[in-house]
Every structure is written in C-alpha cells, then in structure tokens.
Design a protein around this motif. Structure first.
Motif, mmCIF file in Angstrom:
data_model
loop_
_atom_site.group_PDB
_atom_site.id
_atom_site.type_symbol
_atom_site.label_atom_id
_atom_site.label_comp_id
_atom_site.label_asym_id
_atom_site.label_seq_id
_atom_site.Cartn_x
_atom_site.Cartn_y
_atom_site.Cartn_z
ATOM 1 N N VAL A 158 41.962 -21.112 -70.158
ATOM 2 C CA VAL A 158 42.775 -22.287 -69.828
ATOM 3 C C VAL A 158 41.919 -23.555 -69.891
ATOM 4 C CG1 VAL A 158 44.152 -23.389 -68.006
ATOM 5 C CG2 VAL A 158 44.384 -20.938 -68.433
ATOM 6 N N VAL A 159 40.631 -23.409 -69.637
ATOM 7 C CA VAL A 159 39.700 -24.541 -69.692
ATOM 8 C C VAL A 159 38.973 -24.600 -71.031
ATOM 9 C CG1 VAL A 159 37.631 -25.549 -68.618
ATOM 10 C CG2 VAL A 159 39.418 -24.519 -67.189
ATOM 11 N N ILE A 160 38.680 -23.438 -71.632
ATOM 12 C CA ILE A 160 37.871 -23.383 -72.848
ATOM 13 C C ILE A 160 38.617 -23.902 -74.078
ATOM 14 C CG2 ILE A 160 36.770 -21.830 -74.507
ATOM 15 C CD1 ILE A 160 35.944 -20.073 -72.142
ATOM 16 N N ASP A 161 39.788 -23.346 -74.351
ATOM 17 C CA ASP A 161 40.424 -23.616 -75.637
ATOM 18 C C ASP A 161 40.922 -25.045 -75.828
ATOM 19 O OD1 ASP A 161 40.530 -21.960 -77.928
ATOM 20 O OD2 ASP A 161 41.467 -20.389 -76.748
ATOM 21 N N PRO A 162 41.449 -25.723 -74.795
ATOM 22 C CA PRO A 162 41.876 -27.108 -75.033
ATOM 23 C C PRO A 162 40.742 -28.029 -75.478
ATOM 24 C CG PRO A 162 42.875 -26.273 -73.028
ATOM 25 C CD PRO A 162 41.862 -25.260 -73.457
ATOM 26 N N VAL A 163 39.531 -27.822 -74.945
ATOM 27 C CA VAL A 163 38.419 -28.672 -75.375
ATOM 28 C C VAL A 163 37.826 -28.161 -76.688
ATOM 29 C CG1 VAL A 163 36.598 -27.467 -74.066
ATOM 30 C CG2 VAL A 163 36.374 -29.906 -74.578
ATOM 31 N N ALA A 164 37.884 -26.842 -76.925
ATOM 32 C CA ALA A 164 37.425 -26.317 -78.215
ATOM 33 C C ALA A 164 38.313 -26.820 -79.345
ATOM 34 C CB ALA A 164 37.426 -24.788 -78.183
ATOM 35 N N LEU A 165 39.594 -27.008 -79.060
ATOM 36 C CA LEU A 165 40.522 -27.521 -80.065
ATOM 37 C C LEU A 165 40.137 -28.930 -80.501
ATOM 38 C CD1 LEU A 165 43.079 -26.571 -81.549
ATOM 39 C CD2 LEU A 165 44.432 -27.592 -79.705
ATOM 40 N N GLN A 166 39.370 -29.624 -79.651
ATOM 41 C CA GLN A 166 38.890 -30.976 -79.971
ATOM 42 C C GLN A 166 37.389 -30.959 -80.290
ATOM 43 O OE1 GLN A 166 40.680 -34.157 -77.362
ATOM 44 N NE2 GLN A 166 41.183 -32.406 -76.062
ATOM 45 N N THR A 246 34.613 -31.605 -71.665
ATOM 46 C CA THR A 246 35.883 -32.326 -71.537
ATOM 47 C C THR A 246 35.641 -33.742 -71.022
ATOM 48 O OG1 THR A 246 36.977 -30.219 -71.034
ATOM 49 C CG2 THR A 246 38.202 -32.229 -70.563
ATOM 50 N N LEU A 247 34.766 -33.883 -70.061
ATOM 51 C CA LEU A 247 34.412 -35.207 -69.549
ATOM 52 C C LEU A 247 33.677 -36.015 -70.618
ATOM 53 C CD1 LEU A 247 33.246 -34.143 -65.978
ATOM 54 C CD2 LEU A 247 35.308 -35.458 -66.531
ATOM 55 N N PHE A 248 32.845 -35.336 -71.400
ATOM 56 C CA PHE A 248 32.076 -36.017 -72.446
ATOM 57 C C PHE A 248 32.988 -36.680 -73.477
ATOM 58 C CE2 PHE A 248 30.096 -35.807 -76.670
ATOM 59 C CZ PHE A 248 28.981 -36.616 -76.463
ATOM 60 N N ILE A 249 34.089 -36.006 -73.842
ATOM 61 C CA ILE A 249 34.997 -36.570 -74.841
ATOM 62 C C ILE A 249 36.001 -37.532 -74.207
ATOM 63 C CG2 ILE A 249 34.750 -34.548 -76.317
ATOM 64 C CD1 ILE A 249 37.549 -33.682 -75.470
ATOM 65 N N ARG A 250 35.941 -37.678 -72.890
ATOM 66 C CA ARG A 250 36.753 -38.642 -72.148
ATOM 67 C C ARG A 250 38.253 -38.377 -72.262
ATOM 68 N NH1 ARG A 250 33.714 -44.524 -72.310
ATOM 69 N NH2 ARG A 250 31.593 -43.702 -72.035
ATOM 70 N N ASP A 251 38.595 -37.122 -72.267
ATOM 71 C CA ASP A 251 40.015 -36.755 -72.181
ATOM 72 C C ASP A 251 40.323 -36.584 -70.703
ATOM 73 O OD1 ASP A 251 42.537 -35.585 -72.193
ATOM 74 O OD2 ASP A 251 42.160 -34.459 -74.036
ATOM 75 N N ALA A 253 43.045 -36.760 -68.834
ATOM 76 C CA ALA A 253 44.171 -35.926 -68.407
ATOM 77 C C ALA A 253 43.783 -34.448 -68.442
ATOM 78 C CB ALA A 253 45.381 -36.184 -69.296
ATOM 79 N N LEU A 254 43.139 -34.041 -69.536
ATOM 80 C CA LEU A 254 42.675 -32.652 -69.633
ATOM 81 C C LEU A 254 41.611 -32.367 -68.587
ATOM 82 C CD1 LEU A 254 42.535 -29.889 -70.982
ATOM 83 C CD2 LEU A 254 40.981 -30.882 -72.694
ATOM 84 N N ALA A 255 40.705 -33.309 -68.356
ATOM 85 C CA ALA A 255 39.652 -33.119 -67.358
ATOM 86 C C ALA A 255 40.243 -32.905 -65.972
ATOM 87 C CB ALA A 255 38.697 -34.303 -67.349
ATOM 88 N N ALA A 256 41.278 -33.666 -65.633
ATOM 89 C CA ALA A 256 41.918 -33.510 -64.324
ATOM 90 C C ALA A 256 42.587 -32.140 -64.209
ATOM 91 C CB ALA A 256 42.939 -34.623 -64.110
ATOM 92 N N ALA A 257 43.307 -31.734 -65.272
ATOM 93 C CA ALA A 257 43.981 -30.440 -65.249
ATOM 94 C C ALA A 257 42.968 -29.289 -65.215
ATOM 95 C CB ALA A 257 44.891 -30.308 -66.463
ATOM 96 N N SER A 258 41.930 -29.382 -66.051
ATOM 97 C CA SER A 258 40.908 -28.332 -66.076
ATOM 98 C C SER A 258 40.140 -28.286 -64.769
ATOM 99 C CB SER A 258 39.946 -28.565 -67.240
ATOM 100 O OG SER A 258 40.601 -28.430 -68.484
#
Length: 280
Positions: A158-166, A246-251, A253-258
């Motif tokens: 749930v945390v890995i794939d959303p940031v891997a997709l980016q 996730t924080l590094f790419i400054r997403d 919304a994703l960072a908060a959810a993850s």
C-alpha cells in the motif's frame, strides 16, 4: 517452461543489438546490484536474519521457492493479468541490469525478503509469548501464518507501489505502468490482492517444505528473545524507505495517506508484540 524464457535472460528486444554484442550474464547481474543497492541491502538483511533463525538449508529453500512463486506471478500478470492485474514493465534498463524474459530480476527477488519478514512477524503474533521468550517459534507452522503474513506483506505494498509508480521522479526510474489508473494513487485493487496471494502462497509453500523436505526437518536453534523486535525494525525500515521517497518527490497527499498506513500498521504490530498470549 515457457518458450524463450531462458533465452530472455538479459537479452535485448527484437531489433536491438544481438546478445553477443551486449553485456554478459555476470555483467548484467552486477549491474542489478549497482543500480538497485537498496534492494540488495534488504536482501542481505534477509540472509543474515533467516540463516540465524532457520539455518542455511531452510533459508535457501525459502528463497528459491518464494522467488519462483513471485516470478511466475509477474510473468503471468504481464501476459494475462493474473494475479496482480494487467501491467507492463518498461525495458529501458535491459542492457544495464538482469532481466528474465520481460521481468526485471530485482523486482521478483524483492518478494523474497518482503515475504520472509512478513511471515516472521505473523509467526511472532501467532506464537505464545512464553515460547518466544525461550527462542522458540511455533507460529512458523501455524495454519493461519500464511494468511496473516500475506496481509502484513500486502500492507507494505500500500506504501510501496504508489511511489514506485512515480519512479521517474526519483532514482528508481520509470519501471512499469498499468493500462488504466487504479483507485489508490494509481495502483489497482487487483495488485494488492495479488500481493496478498503471492505472500500467502509463498509462505504456505515454505510450511509445506518444512513438513516434506528432509533437509528442512530437524532441530531448530533457539533465537534471541528480542529477535521479533529486530524483524519489526527491518519491516519498519522498508516502510520508512518508501515513505522517505514519497516525501522526496513532494507528493503530499500520498505522503499523508502512506504515513497514516505506516502509523496504524506499526502501532498495531507493536501493540500485539507487546501483548501477552498470542493472536490466535
């Protein structure tokens, strides 16, 4: 074995330079290590922890069987959508790191350490506290361990794939894509179900090996009473690495959810590891 599977080891696509002109197997394998050091750092943790807990033969059995399950799942999904749903890899690194057919080697290898640490956490939850204090882990053989372990592994994804997709926004690189956007920051529900299935299947297969393979039988060495917390630390480290990216790419919304998923998962696991008795 699928036609051309072994021939696909690091081979370029049709129209590219011939295999003879490209790098050899060892060069591609070394390239995988160089380009994915974070994967091999976690894999080294797996080797150290598993050999200490399981012994060398059981560790090798777990690694090989889990990798085969993971590779078969990825090979199947990239062709017919089962069990992760349909997706495809970009082959931009094919001449720099090892691929097997159309699947990068490091990706299926990652499932080995992810499944191991998830299984051991499940076993800790399912073992009586008094056994863990004596270094014994009956939860590794508990019938529910693959189900709990599969769920624990799915939570990582749930945390890995959303940031891997980016991955094109950080050093992972552009790795894969879905034919349509999934509900969870682009990731599909089928992908999460596939992670659960691969985790549960690989862990159940290891339990089967413990029963039927002669070299997996025999006495188990007792481990340190705080071994479960060391495993918890590595599991948290996988979360932490991906949350940091996730924080590094400054997403945000994703960072908060993850971050919420990480906090709830780690808090629940810590509470259960501290609680007397066992989960079931």
């Amino acid at each position: 074995m699928a036609p051309g599977l072994l021939a696909g080891l690091g081979a370029p696509l049709a129209g590219a330079p011939s295999p003879a002109a490209g790098p050899g197997f060892l060069a591609l394998l070394w390239g995988t290590v160089v380009h994915r050091p974070y994967v091999y750092a976690f894999f080294a943790c797996f080797l150290a922890f598993a050999v200490y807990q399981l012994g060398a033969r059981r560790t090798a059995t777990f690694a090989v069987s889990t990798w085969l399950v993971a590779f078969a799942a990825e090979y199947s999904s990239t062709r017919n959508g089962f069990p992760f749903g349909p997706y495809s890899y970009f082959d931009e690194t094919r001449t720099r790191e090892l691929w097997i057919s159309n699947v990068p080697f490091w990706d299926s290898l990652s499932f080995v350490f992810l499944s191991y640490f998830s299984l051991v956490l499940a076993a800790a939850l399912l073992s009586p506290r008094e056994d863990l204090a004596r270094g014994r882990w009956p939860g590794l053989r508990h019938p529910a361990a693959p189900l709990v372990g599969g769920a624990v592994m799915m939570l990582l994804d749930v945390v890995i794939d959303p940031v891997a997709l980016q991955g094109d926004k950080w050093f992972l690189g552009r790795i894969y894509e879905y034919p349509y956007r999934g509900f969870w920051f682009g990731v599909t529900a089928a992908n999460f179900l596939g992670w659960f299935a691969v985790g549960a299947a690989s862990q159940w297969l290891f339990q089967l090996a413990l029963r039927v393979l002669p070299w997996c039988r025999g006495a188990w060495r007792p481990v340190h009473p705080r071994f479960a917390w060391a495993v918890y630390g590595v599991y948290a480290g996988v979360f932490g690495f991906n949350l940091a990216m996730t924080l590094f790419i400054r997403d945000w919304a994703l960072a908060a959810a993850s971050g919420a998923v990480v906090a709830v998962t780690l808090s629940w696991l810590a509470w259960r590891l501290r609680a007397p008795g066992r989960l079931a």
